[in-house]
Design a protein around this motif. Structure first.
Motif, PDB file in Angstrom:
ATOM      1  N   GLU A 200       9.050   4.618 -18.739  1.00  0.00           N
ATOM      2  CA  GLU A 200       8.800   4.590 -17.677  1.00  0.00           C
ATOM      3  C   GLU A 200       8.066   5.677 -16.970  1.00  0.00           C
ATOM      4  OE1 GLU A 200       9.462   2.195 -15.028  1.00  0.00           O
ATOM      5  OE2 GLU A 200       9.973   3.970 -13.425  1.00  0.00           O
TER       6      GLU A 200
ATOM      7  N   ARG B 249       4.326   5.634 -17.263  1.00  0.00           N
ATOM      8  CA  ARG B 249       4.090   4.281 -15.829  1.00  0.00           C
ATOM      9  C   ARG B 249       3.510   4.939 -14.776  1.00  0.00           C
ATOM     10  NH1 ARG B 249       6.264   0.776 -12.467  1.00  0.00           N
ATOM     11  NH2 ARG B 249       7.746   2.158 -12.588  1.00  0.00           N
ATOM     12  N   LEU B 250       4.608   5.653 -14.709  1.00  0.00           N
ATOM     13  CA  LEU B 250       4.156   6.270 -12.647  1.00  0.00           C
ATOM     14  C   LEU B 250       3.285   7.053 -13.492  1.00  0.00           C
ATOM     15  CD1 LEU B 250       8.190   6.601 -12.481  1.00  0.00           C
ATOM     16  CD2 LEU B 250       6.990   4.953 -10.816  1.00  0.00           C
TER      17      LEU B 250
ATOM     18  N   LEU C 170       0.020   5.517 -13.118  1.00  0.00           N
ATOM     19  CA  LEU C 170       0.238   4.516 -10.706  1.00  0.00           C
ATOM     20  C   LEU C 170      -0.499   5.619 -10.127  1.00  0.00           C
ATOM     21  CD1 LEU C 170       3.553   2.692 -10.907  1.00  0.00           C
ATOM     22  CD2 LEU C 170       1.662   1.707 -10.924  1.00  0.00           C
ATOM     23  N   ALA C 171      -0.247   7.366 -10.453  1.00  0.00           N
ATOM     24  CA  ALA C 171      -0.793   8.320  -9.900  1.00  0.00           C
ATOM     25  C   ALA C 171      -1.841   8.359 -10.315  1.00  0.00           C
ATOM     26  CB  ALA C 171      -0.058   9.559  -9.538  1.00  0.00           C
TER      27      ALA C 171
ATOM     28  N   LEU D 283       3.070  14.071  -7.001  1.00  0.00           N
ATOM     29  CA  LEU D 283       4.067  13.982  -8.366  1.00  0.00           C
ATOM     30  C   LEU D 283       5.419  13.705  -8.225  1.00  0.00           C
ATOM     31  CD1 LEU D 283       2.508  12.181 -10.580  1.00  0.00           C
ATOM     32  CD2 LEU D 283       2.014  15.145 -11.273  1.00  0.00           C
TER      33      LEU D 283
ATOM     34  N   LEU E 135       7.544  10.817  -7.385  1.00  0.00           N
ATOM     35  CA  LEU E 135       7.022  10.115  -8.014  1.00  0.00           C
ATOM     36  C   LEU E 135       7.722   9.559  -9.351  1.00  0.00           C
ATOM     37  CD1 LEU E 135       5.049   6.769  -8.239  1.00  0.00           C
ATOM     38  CD2 LEU E 135       4.221   8.707  -9.766  1.00  0.00           C
TER      39      LEU E 135
ATOM     40  N   ALA F 242      10.569  11.761 -10.215  1.00  0.00           N
ATOM     41  CA  ALA F 242      12.064  11.380 -10.081  1.00  0.00           C
ATOM     42  C   ALA F 242      12.512  10.314  -9.794  1.00  0.00           C
ATOM     43  CB  ALA F 242      12.173  12.608  -8.748  1.00  0.00           C
ATOM     44  N   THR F 243      11.810   9.613  -9.715  1.00  0.00           N
ATOM     45  CA  THR F 243      12.475   7.666  -9.786  1.00  0.00           C
ATOM     46  C   THR F 243      13.204   7.374 -11.012  1.00  0.00           C
ATOM     47  OG1 THR F 243      10.577   6.753  -9.395  1.00  0.00           O
ATOM     48  CG2 THR F 243      11.299   7.666  -7.714  1.00  0.00           C
TER      49      THR F 243
ATOM     50  N   ILE G 115      -2.514  -0.364  -6.676  1.00  0.00           N
ATOM     51  CA  ILE G 115      -2.771   0.348  -5.787  1.00  0.00           C
ATOM     52  C   ILE G 115      -4.400  -0.079  -5.494  1.00  0.00           C
ATOM     53  CG2 ILE G 115      -3.975   2.445  -7.578  1.00  0.00           C
ATOM     54  CD1 ILE G 115      -1.247   2.527  -7.649  1.00  0.00           C
TER      55      ILE G 115
ATOM     56  N   THR H 183      14.480   3.923  -5.329  1.00  0.00           N
ATOM     57  CA  THR H 183      13.541   4.079  -6.064  1.00  0.00           C
ATOM     58  C   THR H 183      12.621   3.917  -5.534  1.00  0.00           C
ATOM     59  OG1 THR H 183      13.779   3.383  -7.678  1.00  0.00           O
ATOM     60  CG2 THR H 183      15.187   5.384  -7.543  1.00  0.00           C
TER      61      THR H 183
ATOM     62  N   GLN I  23      10.415   4.609  -2.692  1.00  0.00           N
ATOM     63  CA  GLN I  23      10.734   6.351  -3.155  1.00  0.00           C
ATOM     64  C   GLN I  23       9.034   6.199  -3.769  1.00  0.00           C
ATOM     65  OE1 GLN I  23      13.313   8.802  -3.857  1.00  0.00           O
ATOM     66  NE2 GLN I  23      11.882  10.204  -5.112  1.00  0.00           N
TER      67      GLN I  23
ATOM     68  N   ALA J 111       4.960   8.275  -2.199  1.00  0.00           N
ATOM     69  CA  ALA J 111       4.551   8.719  -2.948  1.00  0.00           C
ATOM     70  C   ALA J 111       3.313   8.730  -3.266  1.00  0.00           C
ATOM     71  CB  ALA J 111       4.956   9.401  -4.223  1.00  0.00           C
ATOM     72  N   LEU J 112       2.556   7.212  -4.167  1.00  0.00           N
ATOM     73  CA  LEU J 112       1.174   7.183  -4.673  1.00  0.00           C
ATOM     74  C   LEU J 112       0.407   6.827  -2.891  1.00  0.00           C
ATOM     75  CD1 LEU J 112       2.431   3.717  -6.581  1.00  0.00           C
ATOM     76  CD2 LEU J 112       1.273   6.354  -6.978  1.00  0.00           C
TER      77      LEU J 112
ATOM     78  N   MET K 219      -0.739   9.793  -1.805  1.00  0.00           N
ATOM     79  CA  MET K 219      -1.783  10.286  -2.917  1.00  0.00           C
ATOM     80  C   MET K 219      -3.123   9.700  -2.013  1.00  0.00           C
ATOM     81  SD  MET K 219      -0.289  10.381  -6.108  1.00  0.00           S
ATOM     82  CE  MET K 219       1.511  11.057  -7.082  1.00  0.00           C
TER      83      MET K 219
END
Lengths: 413, 413
Positions: free
Chosen positions: A46, A49-50, A53-54, A66, A69, A71-72, B16, B72, B75, B79-80, B83
């Protein structure tokens, strides 16, 4: 009845089925009458994965965002585990870091824990609830979500155990404890029932696979008994404790650690004058290159030979810097060697036992291994040898110090 | 320069790339000098993914934990998006509901917003930052994470607009505004430049596809100008405003609403006595079945016929209950019919314009449609007709009330 903090990493909670197995384990501890606080990581995959995305948006994602993001990931696991506990008839509550609250500094992506408010958790425990806390995360004074850096969940668990004055902090992993050395190298490697915090730190080259060094330091500082256990196998694991608790009849050596990821740099014929070490290592440090072993010998001609090791990935950069320094200092030559390894014997016992060093050197000589560098600390002696002799050296030392066979101490709690 | 709250749903932030398009749009508003607060939903599919995980554990997940889990999703989007805004050179900050903080009651999975602390957001706006807030979620007095129920992001946006005294709350959707009727039924259906809150509520059967009714009520109560716009097409959308702002020369009718999802139940020959309506509808309400249109006629023989409509999915249950009641009351017969539809003309103008009802009935008679039930409110007249005549009725009314053609009001901001 005792209070236990249990930490489960991403692999241990990687699927709904595994979250169920974790819930079963927690339920068994509850049935035995223990109060339990569980710290969980994000489900395996996970966090990546996050991060993916970032990184689709920015090569270097904004640290504050970040953290929000990532922390979820842990928050999801806490909620799912709390549900799995409810399913087993246990009362449970999930908490994100900010809910606990776990106060950190504002160094996003690598925050340090400052303070933990234990009021809510104590109230839940008093009400018979299992508390499930998101690892790896906290909140700063301004209410921004922070993370502790990868592997920070271990630190969360230890910090919670310290704040709650828990009787034990259990770190569940994919190994059943800390070993005298890597079982892939030595067949006779044995799980240790106990090891001291200091030994654990010195065993870092193996221990880092099992536990975050930062968490061990934290546990040592706050005297939190730490136990490494296998997530899905029963067994006593390895208890990491204060030295004082098992000083009597402690064997000399806890284990044999080793590290292949080092490279050696030597600068020969440096004019021997005050400050030369700083002249050499200052620029290396400025380049954020970590130096491990450092050895300096004085030669006859008022010059000195200076040798140190760095991570292999840093060798090329370090060598380039060192060549510049050599020119400036008027040194004769720079040599590098990436085909080396470090082998260490570790044990608090060596403080009071003379002869560990000579026994080590004798064992290596006995199998014909030449020692290139030697460095010592209070509870560790390390040698740099040619890499191809690594396994041979580890086996010889493991045998010489009597580590083959039964665990050195039985009957841990 | 004005303060605008913009809400983007799951489809608008589903990838995205789309998050990037949203960031472009926000950047354009910033470039025009507006302060912008963005409210986002979870990326499309994410809420269902999380729900799926929860349902792997429990058929009915624990509400408190379900809220912690689902929250989540938003959230991650905040964040995305923050960014993506940074990438475009904008200063931006993401906030989860608890960070704002959006205080709700403790009714997990369907919480109501009580209070919004606007201090942090105002400070960010004053510092030139775009504020990105997670929709759908809040936190209760005890610090537990709550959610507002599906579609709650619209409500979050309106509540934020009210708290911040925003000049406009823009809801971005997959349609370019509110229409006089469903364009799939009437070719000549036109986008409305403006509609009142009351009309929007009465147009619910169409409006519910565009906006959460609860958000419209909220906007009306706090007099927040609400605009429905297309996420990825330019255009003025439809502004939902207070009646007073466009009373002059307002045409009589705003639109034609309809609903196929109703079924009719009739209980015939009920002894006519006080309390009979309650005797009939009480048990229906107790069974959590929502009743829409209710009509009662007194017959000659001291009995009454009582007809009401329910959602089609509730018909079987409602009919079973009604048959028991019929026995108890000594009624003659229970009849049901699921092949009906409701058609309504909606418009604040009808308050001051006589003859809307007769024009409606004449239009339906003109195309040979029989009216089964009639019900009226201050700004709406609804009829129940045979379902097969639905499209015919909508087209006849749309034409009769002059809705075919240009939007009824031009030049909205």
């Amino acid at each position: 009845m005792s209070l236990i903090v249990q930490k489960f990493g991403g692999t241990s909670v990687g699927t709904i089925e595994r979250i169920g197995q974790v819930a079963d384990k927690v339920a068994r501890f509850r049935a035995e009458g223990h109060d339990v606080v569980v710290v969980v990581s994000a489900m395996s995959g996970e966090t990546n994965r996050l991060l993916g995305l970032a990184h689709e948006i920015l090569d270097e994602p904004v640290p504050r965002e970040l953290d929000a993001l990532l922390a979820t990931g842990e928050q999801v696991t806490t909620a799912l585990l709390a549900m799995a506990l409810h399913k087993r008839g246990l009362s449970a509550r999930s908490y994100a870091g900010h809910q606990v609250r776990i106060l950190t500094d504002d160094a996003h992506t690598k925050a340090r824990i400052r303070e933990i408010d234990d009021a809510r958790l104590h109230a839940d425990l008093a009400a018979g609830r299992v508390v499930v806390v998101a690892g790896f995360q906290g909140v700063d004074e301004q209410g921004n979500i922070t993370t502790l850096g990868r592997g920070g969940s271990d630190t969360t668990a230890v910090a919670l155990a310290a704040a709650l004055k828990a009787d034990e902090c259990q770190i569940y992993t994919d190994v059943d404890g800390v070993y005298t050395t890597d079982p892939r190298v030595v067949d006779g490697a044995r799980r240790l029932d106990r090891i001291t915090f200091e030994e654990m730190l010195e065993m870092a080259s193996m221990g880092s696979k099992v536990l975050q060094i930062r968490a061990v330091e934290f546990a040592g500082k706050y005297q939190v008994p730490l136990r490494v256990l296998h997530s899905f196998q029963d067994g006593p694991g390895t208890l990491i404790t204060l030295e004082e608790e098992h000083q009597m009849e402690t064997p000399t050596i806890a284990g044999i650690a080793f590290n292949r990821d080092e490279a050696k740099l030597t600068i020969l014929g440096v004019p021997d004058m005050p400050g030369v070490a700083h002249r050499i290592l200052g620029p290396i440090g400025d380049a954020n290159i970590e130096v491990d072993v450092i050895v300096q010998n004085v030669a006859d001609d008022n010059t000195t030979d200076f040798t140190f090791t760095v991570g292999r990935g840093d060798l090329a950069r370090a060598e380039a810097i060192l060549k510049e320094i050599a020119d400036e200092l008027g040194a004769r030559e720079v040599r590098s060697d990436s085909r080396i390894a470090k082998v260490s014997v570790v044990g608090v016992g060596m403080r009071s036992h003379a002869g560990v060093a000579s026994q080590m050197f004798a064992a290596l000589a006995g199998v014909g291994i030449n020692i290139q560098m030697i460095t010592t600390s209070e509870i560790k002696i390390s040698v740099i040898i040619e890499e191809k002799f690594l396994e041979l050296a580890v086996r010889a030392l493991h045998s010489s110090f009597g580590l083959d066979g039964e665990p050195r101490e039985e009957g841990a709690a």
